[in-house]
Design a protein around this motif. Structure first.
Motif, PDB file in Angstrom:
ATOM      1  N   ASP A   3       0.946  -1.401  -0.086  1.00 38.36           N
ATOM      2  CA  ASP A   3       0.242   0.255  -0.569  1.00 38.36           C
ATOM      3  C   ASP A   3       0.796   1.005  -0.347  1.00 38.36           C
ATOM      4  O   ASP A   3       0.742   2.275  -0.592  1.00 38.36           O
ATOM      5  N   LEU A   4       2.043   1.110   0.632  1.00 34.04           N
ATOM      6  CA  LEU A   4       3.179   2.000   0.755  1.00 34.04           C
ATOM      7  C   LEU A   4       4.620   1.837   0.895  1.00 34.04           C
ATOM      8  O   LEU A   4       4.863   0.826   1.300  1.00 34.04           O
ATOM      9  N   VAL A   5       5.165   2.572  -0.113  1.00 33.88           N
ATOM     10  CA  VAL A   5       6.660   2.116  -0.103  1.00 33.88           C
ATOM     11  C   VAL A   5       7.401   3.891   0.217  1.00 33.88           C
ATOM     12  O   VAL A   5       6.709   4.813   0.293  1.00 33.88           O
ATOM     13  N   PHE A   6       8.256   2.874   0.785  1.00 33.49           N
ATOM     14  CA  PHE A   6       9.356   4.114   1.398  1.00 33.49           C
ATOM     15  C   PHE A   6      10.516   3.735   0.536  1.00 33.49           C
ATOM     16  O   PHE A   6      11.360   3.333   0.260  1.00 33.49           O
ATOM     17  N   LEU A   7      10.778   4.874  -0.351  1.00 36.13           N
ATOM     18  CA  LEU A   7      11.422   4.846  -1.736  1.00 36.13           C
ATOM     19  C   LEU A   7      13.107   5.680  -1.447  1.00 36.13           C
ATOM     20  O   LEU A   7      12.251   6.846  -1.326  1.00 36.13           O
ATOM     21  N   ASP A   8      14.395   5.582  -0.919  1.00 35.55           N
ATOM     22  CA  ASP A   8      15.467   5.904  -1.339  1.00 35.55           C
ATOM     23  C   ASP A   8      15.687   6.653  -2.578  1.00 35.55           C
ATOM     24  O   ASP A   8      15.416   5.738  -3.571  1.00 35.55           O
ATOM     25  N   ILE A   9      15.724   7.846  -2.785  1.00 42.67           N
ATOM     26  CA  ILE A   9      16.263   8.199  -4.257  1.00 42.67           C
ATOM     27  C   ILE A   9      17.237   7.545  -4.590  1.00 42.67           C
ATOM     28  O   ILE A   9      17.899   8.013  -5.405  1.00 42.67           O
ATOM     29  N   GLN A  10      18.299   8.144  -3.836  1.00 45.67           N
ATOM     30  CA  GLN A  10      20.203   7.782  -4.150  1.00 45.67           C
ATOM     31  C   GLN A  10      20.120   6.625  -3.756  1.00 45.67           C
ATOM     32  O   GLN A  10      20.344   6.236  -2.585  1.00 45.67           O
ATOM     33  N   MET A  11      20.175   5.430  -5.264  1.00 50.46           N
ATOM     34  CA  MET A  11      20.483   4.499  -5.370  1.00 50.46           C
ATOM     35  C   MET A  11      21.586   3.594  -6.158  1.00 50.46           C
ATOM     36  O   MET A  11      21.196   4.401  -7.140  1.00 50.46           O
ATOM     37  N   PRO A  12      22.662   3.059  -6.200  1.00 48.15           N
ATOM     38  CA  PRO A  12      23.067   2.738  -7.252  1.00 48.15           C
ATOM     39  C   PRO A  12      22.514   1.898  -8.400  1.00 48.15           C
ATOM     40  O   PRO A  12      21.345   1.279  -7.847  1.00 48.15           O
ATOM     41  N   PHE A  13      22.873   2.236  -9.479  1.00 49.61           N
ATOM     42  CA  PHE A  13      22.319   1.493 -11.108  1.00 49.61           C
ATOM     43  C   PHE A  13      21.036   1.899 -11.346  1.00 49.61           C
ATOM     44  O   PHE A  13      21.184   2.412 -12.409  1.00 49.61           O
ATOM     45  N   LEU A  14      20.399   2.204 -10.095  1.00 47.00           N
ATOM     46  CA  LEU A  14      19.175   2.520 -10.723  1.00 47.00           C
ATOM     47  C   LEU A  14      18.408   3.183  -9.207  1.00 47.00           C
ATOM     48  O   LEU A  14      18.783   2.427  -8.395  1.00 47.00           O
ATOM     49  N   ASN A  15      17.936   4.554  -9.374  1.00 48.07           N
ATOM     50  CA  ASN A  15      18.276   5.354  -7.905  1.00 48.07           C
ATOM     51  C   ASN A  15      15.787   5.000  -8.246  1.00 48.07           C
ATOM     52  O   ASN A  15      15.334   4.592  -8.589  1.00 48.07           O
ATOM     53  N   GLY A  16      15.545   5.359  -7.314  1.00 50.38           N
ATOM     54  CA  GLY A  16      13.927   5.511  -6.757  1.00 50.38           C
ATOM     55  C   GLY A  16      13.762   6.118  -7.944  1.00 50.38           C
ATOM     56  O   GLY A  16      12.536   5.933  -8.179  1.00 50.38           O
ATOM     57  N   PHE A  17      13.740   6.859  -8.650  1.00 49.57           N
ATOM     58  CA  PHE A  17      13.326   7.980  -9.694  1.00 49.57           C
ATOM     59  C   PHE A  17      12.952   6.602 -10.939  1.00 49.57           C
ATOM     60  O   PHE A  17      12.049   6.552 -11.850  1.00 49.57           O
ATOM     61  N   ASP A  18      14.701   5.897 -11.158  1.00 51.37           N
ATOM     62  CA  ASP A  18      14.132   5.462 -12.260  1.00 51.37           C
ATOM     63  C   ASP A  18      12.805   4.203 -12.133  1.00 51.37           C
ATOM     64  O   ASP A  18      12.825   3.561 -12.861  1.00 51.37           O
ATOM     65  N   LEU A  19      13.293   3.738 -10.623  1.00 56.85           N
ATOM     66  CA  LEU A  19      12.236   2.963 -10.462  1.00 56.85           C
ATOM     67  C   LEU A  19      11.100   2.990 -10.993  1.00 56.85           C
ATOM     68  O   LEU A  19      10.299   1.772 -11.100  1.00 56.85           O
ATOM     69  N   LEU A  20      10.331   4.507 -10.250  1.00 54.24           N
ATOM     70  CA  LEU A  20       9.003   4.250 -10.926  1.00 54.24           C
ATOM     71  C   LEU A  20       9.034   4.496 -12.060  1.00 54.24           C
ATOM     72  O   LEU A  20       7.237   4.514 -12.711  1.00 54.24           O
ATOM     73  N   ASN A  21       9.722   4.816 -13.054  1.00 50.84           N
ATOM     74  CA  ASN A  21       9.582   5.396 -14.293  1.00 50.84           C
ATOM     75  C   ASN A  21       9.456   3.169 -15.127  1.00 50.84           C
ATOM     76  O   ASN A  21       9.315   3.250 -15.854  1.00 50.84           O
ATOM     77  N   LYS A  22       9.963   2.796 -14.324  1.00 53.69           N
ATOM     78  CA  LYS A  22       9.676   1.564 -14.426  1.00 53.69           C
ATOM     79  C   LYS A  22       8.853   0.407 -14.882  1.00 53.69           C
ATOM     80  O   LYS A  22       8.624   0.006 -14.895  1.00 53.69           O
ATOM     81  N   ILE A  23       8.064   1.410 -13.749  1.00 56.00           N
ATOM     82  CA  ILE A  23       6.341   0.523 -13.420  1.00 56.00           C
ATOM     83  C   ILE A  23       5.084   1.606 -14.286  1.00 56.00           C
ATOM     84  O   ILE A  23       5.292   2.542 -14.065  1.00 56.00           O
ATOM     85  N   GLU A  24       4.470   0.314 -14.747  1.00 59.50           N
ATOM     86  CA  GLU A  24       3.457   0.569 -15.726  1.00 59.50           C
ATOM     87  C   GLU A  24       2.457   1.218 -15.079  1.00 59.50           C
ATOM     88  O   GLU A  24       1.328   2.760 -15.445  1.00 59.50           O
ATOM     89  N   ASN A  25       2.232   1.032 -13.816  1.00 66.29           N
ATOM     90  CA  ASN A  25       0.962   1.021 -13.122  1.00 66.29           C
ATOM     91  C   ASN A  25       0.664   0.723 -11.858  1.00 66.29           C
ATOM     92  O   ASN A  25       1.607   0.228 -11.087  1.00 66.29           O
ATOM     93  N   ILE A  26       0.971   2.557 -11.499  1.00 65.90           N
ATOM     94  CA  ILE A  26       1.366   2.609  -9.953  1.00 65.90           C
ATOM     95  C   ILE A  26       0.312   2.919  -8.978  1.00 65.90           C
ATOM     96  O   ILE A  26      -0.376   3.647  -9.265  1.00 65.90           O
ATOM     97  N   ASN A  27       0.396   1.476  -8.186  1.00 62.48           N
ATOM     98  CA  ASN A  27      -1.241   2.173  -7.648  1.00 62.48           C
ATOM     99  C   ASN A  27      -1.257   1.324  -6.829  1.00 62.48           C
ATOM    100  O   ASN A  27      -1.317   0.958  -5.756  1.00 62.48           O
TER     101      ASN A  27
END
Length: 247
Positions: A50-74
């Motif tokens: 229901d809720l994700v605590f997402l770190d922004i700065q991570m190696p290889f794939l950051n938090g924003f990149d992760l969101l961009n990969k998810i087609e349906n953010i529910n």
């Protein structure tokens, strides 16, 4: 009952946040932990948080990149970051939530309370995340889009259609092109903090004006705008505004 997922590449940060949640947030009853964005992609799919605590700065794939990969953010997201001024401004531009590390218990509680308030509109929140990703890749101020949770629901405004903002205690009136208006439940100061770098001038305690819509400033201290409106400039800001308009 809330299912929460913590995503952070620092194990210590994950454990601290996990402990704070367990001790202080009884509404969160099920917690999963992931230490990189790639694993998180599949955990989100299977765990369905229901809720994700997402770190922004991570190696290889950051938090924003992760969101961009998810087609349906529910699901809802609360970003966590040590400090990244650009990222924080982008988050605020999209009317999203974040926590600064080290995480304060009271701020964590407030962030979860805001999540509980908006749980009924997660599909709308998904549009805000897409807006965030778009803003991060914007090449110019004109491509930015400001998310406004107004009286008619969530709306996204480009910088070029906002003429001015007028504060009214804890509310802000947006005056837009084509004779449109939107009322927001945020203060003028909150918008000033994220719009001054986009060409907006605080000319009065009640007025924030898009510089591109200013036609002239009169001798008696009023701004003439391109929509034919007249905006008072406060006496103590007069010299500064005149100087900025001549730069």
């Amino acid at each position: 009952m809330i299912k929460a997922l913590i995503i952070d590449d620092e194990e210590k940060a994950v454990n601290i946040l996990h402990s704070l949640i367990v001790k202080n947030i009884p509404e969160i009853t099920n917690i999963e932990k992931v230490y990189n964005a790639m694993d998180a992609f599949y955990t989100i799919r299977d765990f369905k948080p229901d809720l994700v605590f997402l770190d922004i700065q991570m190696p290889f794939l950051n938090g924003f990149d992760l969101l961009n990969k998810i087609e349906n953010i529910n699901f809802d997201v609360i970003f966590t970051t040590a400090f990244n001024q650009y990222a924080i401004k982008a988050i605020r531009f999209s009317a999203l939530d974040y926590l600064l590390k080290p995480i304060d218990i009271a701020e964590l509680r407030s962030a979860v309370d805001r999540h509980l308030e908006r749980r009924t509109s997660i599909s709308q929140t998904g549009l805000q995340y897409k807006n965030l990703v778009n803003n991060l890749s914007a090449k110019s101020d004109g491509q930015f889009s400001l998310a406004i949770n107004g009286s008619q629901g969530m709306q996204f405004l480009t910088i070029n259609e906002i003429i001015r903002l007028e504060g009214d205690r804890n509310y802000t009136n947006f005056v837009l092109t084509n004779n449109r208006k939107i009322l927001s439940s945020k203060t003028l100061k909150e918008y000033e903090e994220i719009l001054v770098e986009k060409g907006f001038l605080r000319v009065h305690k009640s007025h924030l004006v898009n510089r591109s819509f200013i036609s002239s400033i009169s001798n008696d201290g009023n701004l003439n705008l391109k929509d034919d409106s007249l905006i008072e400039v406060s006496r103590r800001r007069m010299a500064e505004i005149r100087r900025m308009l001549t730069q």
